[in-house]
Design an enzyme around this catalytic site. Structure first.
Site, PDB file in Angstrom:
ATOM      1  N   ILE A  88     -67.142  32.290  69.461  1.00 14.75           N
ATOM      2  CA  ILE A  88     -66.022  32.930  68.773  1.00 14.75           C
ATOM      3  C   ILE A  88     -64.723  32.538  69.459  1.00 14.75           C
ATOM      4  O   ILE A  88     -64.581  32.704  70.673  1.00 14.75           O
ATOM      5  CB  ILE A  88     -66.156  34.466  68.777  1.00 14.75           C
ATOM      6  CG1 ILE A  88     -67.480  34.906  68.141  1.00 14.75           C
ATOM      7  CG2 ILE A  88     -64.977  35.105  68.051  1.00 14.75           C
ATOM      8  CD1 ILE A  88     -67.594  34.618  66.675  1.00 14.75           C
ATOM      9  N   GLU A  89     -63.779  32.013  68.694  1.00 17.06           N
ATOM     10  CA  GLU A  89     -62.480  31.637  69.264  1.00 17.06           C
ATOM     11  C   GLU A  89     -61.682  32.915  69.540  1.00 17.06           C
ATOM     12  O   GLU A  89     -61.548  33.775  68.681  1.00 17.06           O
ATOM     13  CB  GLU A  89     -61.745  30.712  68.290  1.00 17.06           C
ATOM     14  CG  GLU A  89     -60.531  30.042  68.878  1.00 17.06           C
ATOM     15  CD  GLU A  89     -59.348  30.991  68.970  1.00 17.06           C
ATOM     16  OE1 GLU A  89     -58.821  31.148  70.103  1.00 17.06           O
ATOM     17  OE2 GLU A  89     -58.974  31.587  67.943  1.00 17.06           O
ATOM     18  N   SER A  90     -61.123  33.022  70.742  1.00 17.21           N
ATOM     19  CA  SER A  90     -60.600  34.304  71.218  1.00 17.21           C
ATOM     20  C   SER A  90     -59.338  34.778  70.497  1.00 17.21           C
ATOM     21  O   SER A  90     -59.172  35.976  70.269  1.00 17.21           O
ATOM     22  CB  SER A  90     -60.354  34.254  72.728  1.00 17.21           C
ATOM     23  OG  SER A  90     -59.417  33.261  73.061  1.00 17.21           O
ATOM     24  N   LYS A  91     -58.428  33.871  70.147  1.00 15.26           N
ATOM     25  CA  LYS A  91     -57.225  34.339  69.448  1.00 15.26           C
ATOM     26  C   LYS A  91     -57.602  34.908  68.084  1.00 15.26           C
ATOM     27  O   LYS A  91     -57.072  35.942  67.660  1.00 15.26           O
ATOM     28  CB  LYS A  91     -56.200  33.218  69.285  1.00 15.26           C
ATOM     29  CG  LYS A  91     -54.931  33.701  68.567  1.00 15.26           C
ATOM     30  CD  LYS A  91     -53.877  32.626  68.407  1.00 15.26           C
ATOM     31  CE  LYS A  91     -52.660  33.163  67.656  1.00 15.26           C
ATOM     32  NZ  LYS A  91     -51.607  32.134  67.476  1.00 15.26           N
ATOM     33  N   CYS A 190     -57.168  26.531  78.656  1.00 11.56           N
ATOM     34  CA  CYS A 190     -57.579  26.576  77.263  1.00 11.56           C
ATOM     35  C   CYS A 190     -57.617  25.171  76.673  1.00 11.56           C
ATOM     36  O   CYS A 190     -56.709  24.360  76.899  1.00 11.56           O
ATOM     37  CB  CYS A 190     -56.617  27.458  76.468  1.00 11.56           C
ATOM     38  SG  CYS A 190     -56.916  27.438  74.690  1.00 11.56           S
ATOM     39  N   ASP A 197     -56.790  29.825  82.484  1.00 12.98           N
ATOM     40  CA  ASP A 197     -57.852  30.825  82.441  1.00 12.98           C
ATOM     41  C   ASP A 197     -58.338  31.044  83.865  1.00 12.98           C
ATOM     42  O   ASP A 197     -58.743  30.093  84.542  1.00 12.98           O
ATOM     43  CB  ASP A 197     -59.022  30.351  81.573  1.00 12.98           C
ATOM     44  CG  ASP A 197     -58.637  30.164  80.114  1.00 12.98           C
ATOM     45  OD1 ASP A 197     -57.866  30.990  79.595  1.00 12.98           O
ATOM     46  OD2 ASP A 197     -59.112  29.194  79.490  1.00 12.98           O
ATOM     47  N   ARG A 258     -57.220  38.393  78.390  1.00  9.78           N
ATOM     48  CA  ARG A 258     -56.019  37.920  77.694  1.00  9.78           C
ATOM     49  C   ARG A 258     -56.064  38.491  76.282  1.00  9.78           C
ATOM     50  O   ARG A 258     -57.104  38.428  75.632  1.00  9.78           O
ATOM     51  CB  ARG A 258     -55.972  36.386  77.644  1.00  9.78           C
ATOM     52  CG  ARG A 258     -54.729  35.865  76.895  1.00  9.78           C
ATOM     53  CD  ARG A 258     -54.735  34.357  76.766  1.00  9.78           C
ATOM     54  NE  ARG A 258     -54.676  33.712  78.065  1.00  9.78           N
ATOM     55  CZ  ARG A 258     -55.053  32.457  78.285  1.00  9.78           C
ATOM     56  NH1 ARG A 258     -55.537  31.742  77.298  1.00  9.78           N
ATOM     57  NH2 ARG A 258     -54.954  31.927  79.482  1.00  9.78           N
ATOM     58  N   GLY A 259     -54.937  39.025  75.838  1.00 11.46           N
ATOM     59  CA  GLY A 259     -54.905  39.590  74.497  1.00 11.46           C
ATOM     60  C   GLY A 259     -55.861  40.750  74.312  1.00 11.46           C
ATOM     61  O   GLY A 259     -56.368  40.979  73.215  1.00 11.46           O
TER      62      GLY A 259
END
Length: 282
Positions: A88-91, A190, A197, A258-259
């Site tokens: 799963i792409e984090s953004k 990234c 990271d 992050r986020g």
């Protein structure tokens, strides 16, 4: 730069692009990245992988409305199986979670089931989700990686480009040892945005003893390397397996958040059980 950084499978990602934030539920915001991108170049096939494991996610910024419109908050724990077609792409995960903010759900289990269903669909694999109320986690101690930290070495380093050269002849003697080594100096970037990271890594193995200086130099060489968290952990596992040839090997990294998300992948060919307590930088 990784050889697949410009692969067409990455072209449609919202990562690195200006995006609008939606606060009503939208499962289409989730985006997957094929695990094959970094497995195929190493000859790793889905039906014959040398490891098992999961990608453990912690969701710190998860909120929705109950049936009466009252906001709810939770901490989420997600485990994504290593056999899934996609990571799963984090953004996109962050944007997807934001879409819950002004959406009404009948109960907590409906939220959990929705997360599990959507993540499983995006990843094309097995996903488990648990939600925790804040009072269930309050007072939880900060965890630590068990093992010997290899960071406090009086060595000079002037090269930060990724290389496996340090692992050449990194084992010595015929004596078999069983030990757990830890470093907090893991830093990669990234794949798309090149943002840093930061992580801590635990390496547990049984085999000929690994030279700690060479191992640390190898880990530090990730400092300019561009890959996703999960890809870095698999790269480290496979490099150690190839060059050091341990009988048993487990690699576990816990990255800073992050986020509102942290990612904690582990890969193993033994009966390794990861600790899921957050570390001091998380």
């Amino acid at each position: 730069m990784s050889s697949y950084a410009n692969h067409q499978a990455l072209a449609g990602l919202t990562l690195g692009k200006s995006t609008d934030y939606r606060d009503t539920y939208d499962a289409s915001l989730l985006q997957g990245v094929p695990r094959s991108l970094n497995r195929d170049p190493r000859g790793l096939k889905a039906d014959n992988l040398p490891f098992h494991g999961t990608d453990i996610w912690t969701l710190y910024e998860l909120s929705w409305l109950n049936a009466k419109g009252l906001p709810q908050v939770a901490v989420g724990h997600v485990e994504l199986d290593y056999t899934s077609v996609n990571l799963i792409e984090s953004k996109s995960f962050k944007l997807y979670l934001n879409s819950f903010n002004q959406t009404r759900f009948n109960n907590w289990d409906e939220v959990r089931q929705t997360l599990e269903r959507d993540l499983s669909t995006c990843a094309q694999g097995k996903v488990s989700v648990a939600l925790y109320r804040l009072d269930e986690l309050e007072g939880q101690p900060i965890g630590h990686f068990n093992g010997t930290c290899i960071d406090d070495q009086d060595i000079t380093i002037d090269n930060y480009e990724f290389t496996t050269d340090y692992l050449e002849n990194a084992t010595s003697g015929e004596k078999v040892v069983e030990e757990t080594l830890v470093s907090h100096l893991l830093k990669s970037n990234c794949l798309i945005t090149h943002q840093p990271d930061w992580g801590s890594i635990q390496i547990q193995y049984r085999g000929r003893q690994i030279d700690r200086e060479k191992l640390l130099r190898y880990l530090v060489s990730f400092r300019h390397h561009n890959e996703f968290h999960e890809q870095c952990v698999e790269r480290i596992f496979n490099d150690l397996l190839r060059f050091c040839q341990p009988e048993k090997l487990s690699v576990y990294a816990r990255y800073t958040r992050r986020g509102g998300l942290d990612i904690n992948p582990w890969r193993s060919n033994s009966d390794f059980v990861p600790s899921t307590t957050r570390l001091v930088r998380q």
